[in-house]
Design a protein around this motif. Structure first.
Motif, PDB file in Angstrom:
ATOM      1  N   ILE A  31       3.158   1.297  -3.138  1.00 39.50           N
ATOM      2  CA  ILE A  31       3.144   0.474  -1.925  1.00 39.50           C
ATOM      3  C   ILE A  31       2.331   1.146  -0.824  1.00 39.50           C
ATOM      4  CG2 ILE A  31       4.578  -0.435  -0.062  1.00 39.50           C
ATOM      5  CD1 ILE A  31       6.790  -0.846  -2.181  1.00 39.50           C
ATOM      6  N   TYR A  32       2.452   2.451  -0.684  1.00 41.17           N
ATOM      7  CA  TYR A  32       1.737   3.176   0.369  1.00 41.17           C
ATOM      8  C   TYR A  32       0.224   3.164   0.128  1.00 41.17           C
ATOM      9  CZ  TYR A  32      -0.013   6.970   3.257  1.00 41.17           C
ATOM     10  OH  TYR A  32      -0.738   7.723   4.149  1.00 41.17           O
ATOM     11  N   VAL A  33      -0.179   3.544  -1.087  1.00 38.28           N
ATOM     12  CA  VAL A  33      -1.610   3.560  -1.399  1.00 38.28           C
ATOM     13  C   VAL A  33      -2.122   2.141  -1.591  1.00 38.28           C
ATOM     14  CG1 VAL A  33      -3.366   4.373  -3.019  1.00 38.28           C
ATOM     15  CG2 VAL A  33      -1.441   5.855  -2.414  1.00 38.28           C
ATOM     16  N   ASP A  34      -1.338   1.334  -2.316  1.00 35.26           N
ATOM     17  CA  ASP A  34      -1.645  -0.080  -2.561  1.00 35.26           C
ATOM     18  C   ASP A  34      -3.050  -0.266  -3.137  1.00 35.26           C
ATOM     19  OD1 ASP A  34      -1.195  -2.785  -2.679  1.00 35.26           O
ATOM     20  OD2 ASP A  34      -1.461  -3.135  -0.539  1.00 35.26           O
ATOM     21  N   PRO A  35      -3.282   0.225  -4.364  1.00 32.62           N
ATOM     22  CA  PRO A  35      -4.632   0.160  -4.930  1.00 32.62           C
ATOM     23  C   PRO A  35      -5.140  -1.255  -5.210  1.00 32.62           C
ATOM     24  CG  PRO A  35      -3.062   0.898  -6.578  1.00 32.62           C
ATOM     25  CD  PRO A  35      -2.333   0.898  -5.268  1.00 32.62           C
ATOM     26  N   PHE A  36      -4.221  -2.221  -5.238  1.00 32.76           N
ATOM     27  CA  PHE A  36      -4.646  -3.616  -5.410  1.00 32.76           C
ATOM     28  C   PHE A  36      -4.632  -4.373  -4.083  1.00 32.76           C
ATOM     29  CE2 PHE A  36      -3.304  -3.903 -10.176  1.00 32.76           C
ATOM     30  CZ  PHE A  36      -4.261  -2.954 -10.488  1.00 32.76           C
ATOM     31  N   PHE A  37      -4.403  -3.664  -2.974  1.00 31.31           N
ATOM     32  CA  PHE A  37      -4.484  -4.241  -1.621  1.00 31.31           C
ATOM     33  C   PHE A  37      -3.533  -5.425  -1.457  1.00 31.31           C
ATOM     34  CE2 PHE A  37      -8.737  -3.136  -3.350  1.00 31.31           C
ATOM     35  CZ  PHE A  37      -8.829  -1.866  -2.800  1.00 31.31           C
ATOM     36  N   HIS A  38      -2.416  -5.369  -2.156  1.00 28.37           N
ATOM     37  CA  HIS A  38      -1.463  -6.479  -2.157  1.00 28.37           C
ATOM     38  C   HIS A  38      -0.707  -6.574  -0.834  1.00 28.37           C
ATOM     39  CE1 HIS A  38       0.973  -9.550  -3.963  1.00 28.37           C
ATOM     40  NE2 HIS A  38       2.090  -8.852  -3.898  1.00 28.37           N
ATOM     41  N   TYR A  39      -0.511  -5.433  -0.190  1.00 29.74           N
ATOM     42  CA  TYR A  39       0.286  -5.396   1.040  1.00 29.74           C
ATOM     43  C   TYR A  39      -0.519  -5.072   2.291  1.00 29.74           C
ATOM     44  CZ  TYR A  39       3.993  -5.083  -2.447  1.00 29.74           C
ATOM     45  OH  TYR A  39       4.799  -5.324  -3.523  1.00 29.74           O
ATOM     46  N   HIS A  40      -1.605  -4.353   2.125  1.00 25.80           N
ATOM     47  CA  HIS A  40      -2.341  -3.932   3.312  1.00 25.80           C
ATOM     48  C   HIS A  40      -3.785  -3.585   2.965  1.00 25.80           C
ATOM     49  CE1 HIS A  40      -2.097   0.269   1.950  1.00 25.80           C
ATOM     50  NE2 HIS A  40      -0.795   0.088   1.753  1.00 25.80           N
ATOM     51  N   ALA A  41      -4.577  -3.389   3.982  1.00 28.87           N
ATOM     52  CA  ALA A  41      -5.975  -2.998   3.815  1.00 28.87           C
ATOM     53  C   ALA A  41      -6.062  -1.579   3.253  1.00 28.87           C
ATOM     54  CB  ALA A  41      -6.692  -3.081   5.164  1.00 28.87           C
TER      55      ALA A  41
END
Length: 360
Positions: A31-41
């Protein structure tokens, strides 16, 4: 016995607590890194690897800040978004789907124009660059090229567990780039694997598979009904709902060999009719620019291709230049008919017999 049971219970609780801790750390990292940009830039400085169109396009469409987007099949993968910035002054994100059907375009455009997204809250969509692949316009209205990871496309946070507890996401898209210390150049994501050595007539003809000859000709009007349905359901609603967005539709410059396929399949007249029909449906909209690149002289030279349809990145650059200066733009039904007449002459004048007489 009671002491032993208590020990087992404590060990079980410790085990469960340990597993939950691991799961929380696991999920929290994704969630923090979010490599698929699902939650944030994207996080500044993290070496993101972007190579999964199905999984990463929706997040980029939803959470990156951009003024323009590139929509379509593998005909768009060799665009360099730096060219759009340089020539058109437009920050652009590439949202290609190899082999895209109209429903694929619909799915991603639905996210692009989602007014509740971070992207739309911060950046209006000024331009959409859309590859109009005529061969796909008769696809089923609801068919996508590949099954979608729905949990990355919908708004259901419950099924996000398939993302945040996915070991491949953790190891391939977080741990691997951290170890390698190198991510993707976002301006060149999804570039085809062909190196310059593959763009030559020898490779094209060596790998070419000629379709079987169909004896019965397809009726001139038979491709129109499904083409109209796909336009009406999957494409035109976005044009109509967003009059302030400029849509740059373009017919990609397939090589002259593509037209041999069309003739082998005995759909030549029907295909030309389909091109004219799509142009006639798009041109009445004030926010539409339409480009016909298939009668470029470059399409006659197979050294510009890696197969019968995929062209050099230099041609992608040239098309961006045309989006700027209006070269190859179609302004009326009569202009489209004229270009198709030129295309017919180019096909009639090309020596396919000589091409196929050689050993490749």
């Amino acid at each position: 016995m009671e002491k032993k049971n208590r020990t087992y219970r404590n060990l079980f609780i410790l085990f469960v607590a340990g597993m939950l801790t691991i799961a929380v750390v696991f999920a929290g990292t994704i969630i923090y890194v979010d490599p698929f940009f699902h939650y944030h830039a994207p996080l500044k400085g993290f070496p993101y690897v972007v190579d999964n169109q199905l999984s990463q396009n929706p997040g980029m469409a939803r959470n990156m800040c951009y003024e323009g987007c590139i929509i379509g099949s593998s005909m768009t993968v060799n665009f360099d978004t730096d060219d759009f910035k340089e020539l058109l002054g437009t920050e652009t994100v590439k949202l290609s789907y190899s082999g895209a059907y109209p429903k694929d375009d619909y799915n991603i455009l639905s996210i692009v124009f989602d007014e509740s997204s971070y992207a739309r809250q911060n950046c209006p969509v000024k331009k959409v660059f859309f590859a109009m692949d005529i061969p796909t316009m008769t696809a089923d209205l609801e068919t996508t090229k590949y099954p979608l990871p729905e949990y990355l496309y919908d708004a259901n946070i419950v099924n996000d567990v398939k993302y945040v507890l996915n070991k491949d996401v953790l190891f391939q898209y977080i741990m691997r780039p951290v170890v390698q210390g190198k991510g993707s150049d976002l301006s060149e994501i999804y570039f085809s694997w062909w190196t310059p050595d593959y763009y030559n007539i020898q490779w094209v003809m060596h790998t070419y598979e000629e379709p079987e000859k169909v004896e019965k000709e397809l009726g001139a009007e038979e491709l129109i009904p499904q083409t109209e349905e796909n336009l009406k359901v999957n494409i035109l609603p976005f044009v109509e709902a967003h009059p302030d967005t400029e849509f740059y539709f373009f017919f990609p410059p397939y090589s002259i060999l593509y037209w041999h396929n069309v003739m082998q399949e005995n759909t030549f007249e029907a295909t030309l009719k389909q091109y004219q029909y799509v142009a006639d449906r798009l041109l009445p909209y004030d926010n539409v620019h339409l480009f016909y690149f298939q009668d470029m002289e470059e399409t006659l030279d197979l050294n510009n291709y890696a197969d019968y349809s995929h062209y050099k990145p230099e041609i992608n650059r040239f098309m961006v230049e045309c989006f700027k200066d209006g070269n190859y733009e179609i302004h009326s039904s009569e202009e489209m008919a004229k270009e198709l007449s030129k295309m017919r002459q180019m096909i009639d004048g090309f020596d396919y017999n000589e091409l196929f007489s050689k050993e490749w």
